[in-house]
Write an enzyme that holds these catalytic residues in place. Structure first.
Site, PDB file in Angstrom:
ATOM      1  N   GLU A   1      26.640  18.894  -5.794  1.00 54.24           N
ATOM      2  CA  GLU A   1      25.703  17.859  -6.248  1.00 54.24           C
ATOM      3  C   GLU A   1      24.441  17.952  -5.391  1.00 54.24           C
ATOM      4  O   GLU A   1      24.375  18.765  -4.456  1.00 54.24           O
ATOM      5  CB  GLU A   1      26.341  16.470  -6.147  1.00 54.24           C
ATOM      6  CG  GLU A   1      27.441  16.243  -7.180  1.00 54.24           C
ATOM      7  CD  GLU A   1      28.096  14.875  -7.082  1.00 54.24           C
ATOM      8  OE1 GLU A   1      27.746  14.094  -6.183  1.00 54.24           O
ATOM      9  OE2 GLU A   1      28.977  14.606  -7.908  1.00 54.24           O
TER      10      GLU A   1
ATOM     11  N   HIS B   1      19.378   6.119  -8.399  1.00 57.99           N
ATOM     12  CA  HIS B   1      19.953   7.359  -8.924  1.00 57.99           C
ATOM     13  C   HIS B   1      18.994   7.935  -9.961  1.00 57.99           C
ATOM     14  O   HIS B   1      18.518   7.214 -10.842  1.00 57.99           O
ATOM     15  CB  HIS B   1      21.318   7.079  -9.563  1.00 57.99           C
ATOM     16  CG  HIS B   1      22.128   8.316  -9.786  1.00 57.99           C
ATOM     17  ND1 HIS B   1      21.794   9.258 -10.745  1.00 57.99           N
ATOM     18  CD2 HIS B   1      23.245   8.796  -9.180  1.00 57.99           C
ATOM     19  CE1 HIS B   1      22.682  10.245 -10.704  1.00 57.99           C
ATOM     20  NE2 HIS B   1      23.567   9.988  -9.762  1.00 57.99           N
TER      21      HIS B   1
ATOM     22  N   ARG C   1      18.658  13.236  -3.646  1.00 58.36           N
ATOM     23  CA  ARG C   1      18.438  12.240  -4.693  1.00 58.36           C
ATOM     24  C   ARG C   1      17.055  11.578  -4.635  1.00 58.36           C
ATOM     25  O   ARG C   1      16.439  11.311  -5.661  1.00 58.36           O
ATOM     26  CB  ARG C   1      19.522  11.182  -4.500  1.00 58.36           C
ATOM     27  CG  ARG C   1      19.999  10.595  -5.747  1.00 58.36           C
ATOM     28  CD  ARG C   1      21.257   9.840  -5.466  1.00 58.36           C
ATOM     29  NE  ARG C   1      22.415  10.624  -5.832  1.00 58.36           N
ATOM     30  CZ  ARG C   1      23.659  10.188  -5.700  1.00 58.36           C
ATOM     31  NH1 ARG C   1      23.894   9.001  -5.205  1.00 58.36           N
ATOM     32  NH2 ARG C   1      24.657  10.945  -6.078  1.00 58.36           N
TER      33      ARG C   1
ATOM     34  N   HIS D   1      21.232   2.267  -7.522  1.00 61.70           N
ATOM     35  CA  HIS D   1      22.571   2.857  -7.488  1.00 61.70           C
ATOM     36  C   HIS D   1      23.348   2.478  -6.233  1.00 61.70           C
ATOM     37  O   HIS D   1      24.550   2.196  -6.316  1.00 61.70           O
ATOM     38  CB  HIS D   1      22.424   4.377  -7.567  1.00 61.70           C
ATOM     39  CG  HIS D   1      23.717   5.128  -7.622  1.00 61.70           C
ATOM     40  ND1 HIS D   1      24.664   4.914  -8.598  1.00 61.70           N
ATOM     41  CD2 HIS D   1      24.213   6.113  -6.817  1.00 61.70           C
ATOM     42  CE1 HIS D   1      25.701   5.734  -8.400  1.00 61.70           C
ATOM     43  NE2 HIS D   1      25.451   6.450  -7.322  1.00 61.70           N
TER      44      HIS D   1
ATOM     45  N   ARG E   1      21.423   8.326   1.040  1.00 54.92           N
ATOM     46  CA  ARG E   1      22.799   8.833   1.096  1.00 54.92           C
ATOM     47  C   ARG E   1      22.930  10.174   0.372  1.00 54.92           C
ATOM     48  O   ARG E   1      22.414  10.348  -0.736  1.00 54.92           O
ATOM     49  CB  ARG E   1      23.750   7.812   0.459  1.00 54.92           C
ATOM     50  CG  ARG E   1      25.157   8.322   0.349  1.00 54.92           C
ATOM     51  CD  ARG E   1      26.098   7.255  -0.152  1.00 54.92           C
ATOM     52  NE  ARG E   1      25.847   6.827  -1.498  1.00 54.92           N
ATOM     53  CZ  ARG E   1      26.210   7.488  -2.592  1.00 54.92           C
ATOM     54  NH1 ARG E   1      26.804   8.665  -2.497  1.00 54.92           N
ATOM     55  NH2 ARG E   1      25.966   6.995  -3.788  1.00 54.92           N
TER      56      ARG E   1
HETATM   57  C1  SIN Z   1      27.098  10.811  -9.320  1.00 52.83           C
HETATM   58  O1  SIN Z   1      28.153  11.153  -9.851  1.00 52.83           O
HETATM   59  O2  SIN Z   1      26.013  11.299  -9.577  1.00 52.83           O
HETATM   60  C2  SIN Z   1      27.154   9.726  -8.302  1.00 52.83           C
HETATM   61  C3  SIN Z   1      27.817  10.202  -7.110  1.00 52.83           C
HETATM   62  C4  SIN Z   1      27.330   9.423  -5.932  1.00 52.83           C
HETATM   63  O3  SIN Z   1      26.723   8.365  -6.071  1.00 52.83           O
HETATM   64  O4  SIN Z   1      27.536   9.900  -4.822  1.00 52.83           O
END
Ligand code: SIN
Length: 585
Positions: free
Chosen positions: A140, A266, A315, A376, A411
């Protein structure tokens, strides 16, 4: 150096130090009360019980699975894959945190994370595996390795929640109070330093009967694991229960809150139209981890050239790039293109997100998905030490309600479930020994003149629009001053029934005022705190933390505590500094 805000012409809110509530009509005792029932709360309860703490009570505002954990899609990050190491996980976490992480806390997270995830698996959580029988790990934003373990494709939180609820139900000695709202802490008389220890808490339990209505639970320690504050904003990925209750309760009890200005938006939340309010569907970052990418109306892949990781940048970088693109094009959203993944892959890997898209008439195998940033995650919260202790004796915090220092200004993806897991295990290590050094204290009366009350629950929408418009993704001095003035008006005590809607809205106003004050003090742009009037990161002036407290008179106090920038300070090439996985704790 400490700093207080510059000239402040606006009226700041006066907030209650205590919520109005009926006198307790019942009483009970537990050694430790855990408030919240997601990964952090249930892990704390199970581990405290296993550590031999006599009576553990879990308090949940709804049912055990109603919190944020069950909504987590992407997964849980830990250095479990071949070639990965805690040192690399640490570096990615520090870089995402933009200089204001606590290095020791990050090190605890990344070194204890692998064992904590393995323990979750041993408890019964079933994670996805590859054909070789090994954990299937994905990537991610902000991660340079595949290190995100997932379950049910995109239903990781639901599977973890299921396993933890089953474990708690198999331990009948852990008492569970459902539909129970923690109203306020009961505190002892001040000690020589003016600190008041936890003596218990007041609870409101829905329904009639022996334990219905407001009651008092006497206890020796409270563990807050009550999640975040997403409902402060008009659009959020958080469920309806995320009303900042734990943070507001802690503030009223005199605790220090830290880094509140760092609210993560997010980047890819499904855009459902201008009037959509409340919880919005998340399109997991893992979709980009599997190859999806962002485009604007003209089809341009605008993340290329923004960052070396392009669509998988941290992010805050992606949310800012999307917001800039939305401003440039005048459109309320951009698009996520995941068509090339194909229908079969969508069905196997992202069944929950596929079903959500289809519910709103989008087939992600053939259509672009409209997405925009939405609130988020609260990276800040109740300031804790490495063992979850807050500044109030007997009050601990873990998970999203806490600020353990691992997230800094932004985060890293999938570090949230891990934080709840690791730091709840740490609380269960430290708390039993702390209990041996304490006795049950008597609750002392509140100081004369200490403000109490509730606000009118009807102000909630106005509050959310104020916060979204003026304290959201993009902030400015004048917008924050306007927000403070509006919040002062919304915080006016109201002659309404003291019940759940009024308590929740008062908590939302309380954390909003604290958040706006912290955002007003930090005159720079860092991580998820974006100031259009101070567009650059300024380590000379602002490396460090903003602490927020609530004074005796109900005024929010903010204080800047400088600290060296942590993404620059750690030389991981030095073997002395390189962390390795720990099986202990
Ligand atoms: C996501 O699945 O994009 C969220 C995961 C997260 O907030 O760490």
């Amino acid at each position: 150096m400490t700093t207080t805000p510059g000239p402040d012409p606006v009226r700041r809110p006066t907030l209650p130090r205590r919520l109005s509530a009926a006198e307790p009509g019942w009483a009970t005792y537990a050694d430790v009360v855990v408030v919240g029932s997601g990964i952090a709360g249930l892990t704390a309860a199970l581990r405290l019980h296993a550590a031999g703490v006599g009576t553990v009570m879990v308090v949940t505002k709804d049912v055990l699975s109603a919190g944020s954990t069950q909504w987590a899609q992407g997964g849980i990050a830990a250095a479990l894959g071949p070639g990965d190491s805690p040192a690399e996980h640490e570096l990615d976490t520090l870089v995402a945190g933009a200089g204001v992480c606590d290095v020791d806390a990050v090190r605890a997270l990344v070194t204890e994370g692998p064992a904590a995830v393995r323990e979750l698996i041993a408890l019964g959580a079933v994670f996805d595996q590859g054909v070789d029988g090994e954990l299937s790990l994905t990537r991610e934003g902000g991660h340079h390795r595949d290190r995100i373990a997932h379950a049910g494709g995109d239903a990781t939180g639901a599977e973890i929640q299921r396993a933890l609820v089953a474990a708690v139900e198999a331990a009948p000695e852990i008492e569970v109070a459902h539909h129970a709202h923690a109203v306020d802490l009961l505190l002892g008389a001040p000690d020589a330093e003016g600190r008041r220890a936890v003596a218990g808490l007041t609870l409101h339990v829905m329904g009639e009967g022996q334990r219905g209505g407001v009651g008092a639970v006497r206890c020796r320690a409270v563990v807050l694991a009550s999640g975040g504050l997403g409902q402060v904003f008009s659009q959020t990925t958080n469920p309806a229960v995320s009303t900042g209750d734990g943070m507001a309760l802690a503030l009223r009890a005199g605790a220090v809150l830290r880094d509140l200005e760092f609210v993560q938006f997010h980047p890819t939340v499904m855009y459902l139209g201008p009037d959509s309010r409340g919880q919005q569907p998340l399109i997991s970052e893992a979709v980009r981890g599997e190859g999806a990418f962002l485009v604007d109306d003209a089809g341009e892949r605008f993340m290329q050239g923004e960052h070396e990781l392009a669509d998988l940048a941290p992010r805050d970088v992606v949310a800012k790039a999307i917001t800039r693109r939305m401003h440039a094009t005048g459109r309320p959203h951009v698009w996520l293109d995941a068509r090339h993944l194909g229908r079969g892959f969508w069905e196997r890997r992202f069944p929950t997100i596929l079903a959500t898209c289809e519910r709103y008439g989008v087939d992600p195998a053939t259509d672009l998905i409209p997405v925009a940033p939405a609130c988020h995650y609260a990276s800040g919260g109740v300031a804790t030490d490495l063992w979850g202790r807050s500044s109030v004796p007997g009050l601990y915090a873990t998970g999203e309600v806490a600020c353990s220092g691992v997230h800094g200004a932004n985060r890293l993806a999938s570090n949230s479930l891990l934080e709840g897991l690791v730091f709840s295990r740490r609380i269960a290590e430290a708390l039993p020994a702390d209990l041996e050094r304490t006795t049950l204290v008597d609750a002392a009366p509140e100081p004369a003149g200490s403000p109490s009350g509730v606000v009118d629950p009807a102000v909630r929408r106005d509050l959310q629009e104020t916060m979204t418009g003026l304290v959201g993704v993009l902030r400015s001095e004048s917008g924050l001053a306007q927000a403070a003035a509006r919040l002062a008006a919304l915080a006016a005590p109201a002659d309404v029934d003291p019940e759940l809607a009024a308590w929740e809205t008062t908590n939302l106003v309380t954390v909003s005022a604290a958040l706006a004050a912290a955002a007003g003090l930090r005159r720079e742009t860092r991580g998820s705190h974006w100031r259009e009037d101070h567009p650059d990161r300024d380590d000379a002036a602002w490396a460090g933390h903003v602490d927020v407290t609530l004074g005796e008179t109900g005024a929010v106090d903010v204080l800047f505590r400088p600290a060296p920038a942590t993404d620059l300070a750690t030389d991981l090439a030095d073997p002395e500094n390189a962390p390795t996985a720990k099986e202990g704790v």
